[in-house]
Design a protein around this motif. Structure first.
Motif, short mmCIF file in Angstrom:
data_model
loop_
_atom_site.label_atom_id
_atom_site.label_comp_id
_atom_site.label_asym_id
_atom_site.label_seq_id
_atom_site.Cartn_x
_atom_site.Cartn_y
_atom_site.Cartn_z
N GLY A 109 0.81 -1.21 0.00
CA GLY A 109 0.00 0.00 0.00
C GLY A 109 0.84 1.26 0.00
N SER A 110 0.20 2.37 0.37
CA SER A 110 0.86 3.68 0.36
C SER A 110 1.86 3.80 1.50
CB SER A 110 -0.20 4.78 0.48
OG SER A 110 -1.10 4.72 -0.60
N LYS A 111 3.02 4.38 1.18
CA LYS A 111 4.08 4.58 2.17
C LYS A 111 4.54 6.02 2.10
CE LYS A 111 5.68 -0.17 1.37
NZ LYS A 111 6.81 -1.02 0.94
N ALA A 112 4.77 6.61 3.25
CA ALA A 112 5.23 8.00 3.31
C ALA A 112 6.31 8.14 4.37
CB ALA A 112 4.07 8.94 3.61
N MET A 113 7.21 9.08 4.13
CA MET A 113 8.28 9.36 5.08
C MET A 113 8.32 10.86 5.33
SD MET A 113 12.35 8.40 4.85
CE MET A 113 11.90 6.87 4.07
N THR A 146 15.26 10.47 -4.19
CA THR A 146 14.92 10.00 -5.54
C THR A 146 14.72 8.50 -5.55
OG1 THR A 146 16.18 11.83 -6.53
CG2 THR A 146 15.66 9.96 -7.95
N GLU A 147 15.61 7.78 -4.88
CA GLU A 147 15.49 6.33 -4.78
C GLU A 147 14.21 5.92 -4.06
OE1 GLU A 147 17.77 2.51 -2.71
OE2 GLU A 147 18.83 4.43 -2.91
N ALA A 148 13.86 6.66 -2.98
CA ALA A 148 12.63 6.36 -2.23
C ALA A 148 11.41 6.54 -3.12
CB ALA A 148 12.54 7.26 -1.00
N ALA A 149 11.39 7.61 -3.91
CA ALA A 149 10.26 7.87 -4.80
C ALA A 149 10.10 6.75 -5.82
CB ALA A 149 10.44 9.22 -5.49
N LYS A 150 11.19 6.22 -6.33
CA LYS A 150 11.13 5.12 -7.30
C LYS A 150 10.52 3.87 -6.68
CE LYS A 150 15.11 6.59 -10.11
NZ LYS A 150 16.50 6.27 -10.52
N LYS A 151 10.66 3.73 -5.36
CA LYS A 151 10.10 2.57 -4.67
C LYS A 151 8.68 2.84 -4.16
CE LYS A 151 14.62 0.83 -3.17
NZ LYS A 151 14.60 -0.45 -3.89
N GLY A 152 8.10 3.97 -4.57
CA GLY A 152 6.74 4.30 -4.18
C GLY A 152 6.60 4.95 -2.83
N ILE A 153 7.70 5.44 -2.26
CA ILE A 153 7.67 6.10 -0.94
C ILE A 153 7.70 7.61 -1.14
CG2 ILE A 153 8.83 6.36 1.27
CD1 ILE A 153 10.13 3.59 0.71
N VAL A 154 6.67 8.30 -0.67
CA VAL A 154 6.60 9.75 -0.78
C VAL A 154 7.38 10.37 0.38
CG1 VAL A 154 5.09 11.76 -0.94
CG2 VAL A 154 4.33 9.55 -1.85
N VAL A 155 8.28 11.30 0.06
CA VAL A 155 9.13 11.91 1.08
C VAL A 155 8.71 13.37 1.30
CG1 VAL A 155 11.49 12.51 1.75
CG2 VAL A 155 11.06 10.42 0.45
N TYR A 156 8.30 13.67 2.52
CA TYR A 156 7.97 15.03 2.92
C TYR A 156 9.09 15.56 3.83
CZ TYR A 156 3.22 13.74 1.47
OH TYR A 156 2.12 13.30 0.75
N THR A 157 9.26 16.87 3.82
CA THR A 157 10.26 17.48 4.71
C THR A 157 9.64 18.62 5.49
OG1 THR A 157 11.02 18.94 2.93
CG2 THR A 157 12.23 16.89 3.24
N ILE A 158 10.05 18.73 6.74
CA ILE A 158 9.64 19.86 7.59
C ILE A 158 10.90 20.55 8.09
CG2 ILE A 158 8.57 20.50 9.78
CD1 ILE A 158 6.53 18.38 9.40
N GLY A 159 10.99 21.83 7.83
CA GLY A 159 12.16 22.61 8.23
C GLY A 159 12.00 23.21 9.61
N MET A 160 12.86 22.80 10.52
CA MET A 160 12.83 23.31 11.89
C MET A 160 13.88 24.41 12.03
SD MET A 160 10.45 21.50 13.29
CE MET A 160 10.67 22.11 14.95
N GLY A 161 13.43 25.62 12.35
CA GLY A 161 14.36 26.72 12.52
C GLY A 161 13.97 27.91 11.65
N SER A 162 14.85 28.89 11.63
CA SER A 162 14.62 30.09 10.83
C SER A 162 15.83 30.34 9.94
CB SER A 162 14.42 31.30 11.76
OG SER A 162 15.59 31.55 12.52
N PRO A 163 15.64 31.02 8.81
CA PRO A 163 16.78 31.34 7.93
C PRO A 163 17.84 32.19 8.63
CG PRO A 163 14.70 31.66 6.77
CD PRO A 163 14.36 31.44 8.21
#
Length: 344
Positions: A189-193, A211-228
C-alpha cells in the motif's frame, strides 16, 4: 502479555527510599537519645520488654504493604489472547534529526522539543495507520519499527535526545536509506516518510536517497525546523548556560537550509513545510497523507486484558493488618518461651 494500565502511579514508589532514609535517621536519633540516659546494659535492665528488631520488622512489613498497594493502584493487567485485526491505512515513517543544532532556540522551547510535541500530537490523531520512528545525526538508527502500537510510539518519543546518537552531524540521506529498508516488505500500500530537520546536511547525498525512495513508491515530505536567520546552539557546563563556539572563539549560528529541504521533497515527490513558533506543520502534512490510498493492514494485538490489581491490594491490606498485630515491645507471655529448650 503483561502491561500496567496506569504507569504514572508508579512514581509513588519514590516514597519508599524517602521513608527508608527517614526511618534510619529517626533510629539513629533514638539510639543517641537512649545512650544519653545511661549504658546499654543498664537500659536493657530498666526496659526488659523493649525490642530492637520488632520496629525494624514492622517497618519492612509496612514498606511491603505500601509497595503492593501502589502496584495495585497502577493496575497490572495480563492479556489473555492475541487478536489479528484488519484495518485500512498507510505506513508512515518519521525521521527526526537529533543533532546538536536541533537544540537551537529560534523555535521555542527549542527545535527538537517542539518537533517531539508535534509528533506526539500527530500520533494522537492517527487511527488505522502504522507508524515508525528513526532518529539521526551523523548516522541513523531505528528508534521504533513500523507498528500500530501508538502508546509505545509516544513512550519511545519521550526518551529521544541528542545523546542517543554518538556521531554528530546531519546525515539526512542515511535516514532516508534506513527508512526505505524499515517499511514492511510485504506491504504493497501507500508509504510515506516525513523528515524533520533543520536541513544542514553535511554528510551524504540526501537528494539521491529521496529520488530512490520515490522510485520505490515512498513519498518523502520534509519539515524545516528553525529560521533562515538561525540561532546559537546552547550548552550547559556546571549548571551554567553558554553557547557553542568554533575554534576561533566565534559563536556558532545554525541556520535553516530551506533550499536543501525543498530539493529533497521535490525529489521524493512530496512537499516541504517550514515550521514556526505557531505550528510545526505536521497537521498540514497529515491532511496530505490522509489523501493517500488506504490499503488493508493486519495488526496483531493482545485483547481481553484482565485486571490483577485486586491481588496486590489484598496483599497490601493483609500486610497492613500484620503490621498492626506485630507489637514493638516483646510479648511478656512469650518472651521466656523456648521452643527447643535451653542448651546445657
Amino acid at each position: 502479555m503483561f502491561r500496567i494500565a496506569n504507569p504514572e502511579y508508579l512514581y509513588a514508589l519514590l516514597l519508599i527510599p524517602v521513608m527508608i532514609v527517614f526511618f534510619w535517621y529517626s533510629r539513629m536519633k533514638r539510639k543517641k537519645a537512649l545512650a544519653s540516659f545511661g549504658q546499654k546494659e543498664i537500659m536493657s535492665i530498666l526496659m526488659p520488654n523493649a525490642s530492637t528488631g520488632r520496629p525494624i520488622l514492622k517497618f519492612i512489613v509496612l514498606l511491603m504493604a505500601l509497595t503492593s498497594i501502589i502496584i495495585g493502584i497502577a493496575r497490572p493487567q495480563f492479556g489473555s489472547k492475541l487478536k489479528t485485526e484488519k484495518r485500512k491505512g498507510i505506513e508512515l515513517m518519521i525521521a527526526l534529526d537529533v543533532s546538536n543544532s536541533m537544540m537551537s532556540e529560534d523555535i521555542q522551547p527549542n527545535r527538537l522539543e517542539r518537533a517531539k510535541r508535534a509528533i506526539s500530537q500527530l500520533v494522537d490523531k492517527l487511527s488505522n495507520d502504522k507508524i515508525g520512528l528513526i532518529v539521526f545525526a551523523g548516522d541513523a538508527y531505528t528508534q521504533l519499527p513500523i507498528t500500530a502500537d501508538y502508546v509505545s510510539a509516544k513512550l519511545f518519543l519521550n526518551s529521544i535526545s541528542p545523546d542517543m546518537v554518538p556521531t554528530q552531524g546531519t546525515a539526512i540521506g542515511a535516514a532516508i536509506q534506513l527508512g526505505i529498508k524499515s517499511f514492511s516488505p510485504t506491504f504493497e500500500g501507500s508509504k510515506a516518510m516525513i523528515i524533520i530537520t533543520d536541513g544542514e546536511n553535511h554528510e551524504d547525498d540526501a537528494i539521491g536517497a529521496a529520488t530512490e525512495a520515490a522510485k520505490k513508491g515512498i513519498v518523502v515530505y520534509t519539515i524545516g525546523m528553525g529560521s533562515p536567520e538561525g540561532g546559537p546552539i546552547p550548552e550547559f557546563r556546571n549548571g551554567q548556560k553558554s553557547y557553542r563556539k568554533d575554534r576561533q572563539g566565534n559563536t556558532i549560528v545554525t541556520k535553516l537550509d530551506e533550499q536543501m529541504l525543498q530539493k529533497i521533497a521535490e525529489a521524493g515527490k512530496g512537499a516541504y513545510i517550514r515550521a514556526n513558533n505557531a505550528q510545526v506543520g505536521l497537521n498540514n502534512l497529515l491532511s496530505e497523507v490522509n489523501k493517500m490510498e488506504k490499503s488493508e493492514l493486519e495488526t496483531q494485538t493482545y485483547a481481553d486484558y484482565d485486571d490483577k490489581f485486586q491481588y496486590f491490594i489484598g496483599l497490601g491490606l493483609f500486610l497492613i493488618l500484620l503490621d498492626y498485630l506485630i507489637l514493638e515491645r516483646k510479648n511478656k507471655y512469650l518472651k521466656n518461651f523456648k521452643l527447643f529448650g535451653e542448651r546445657k
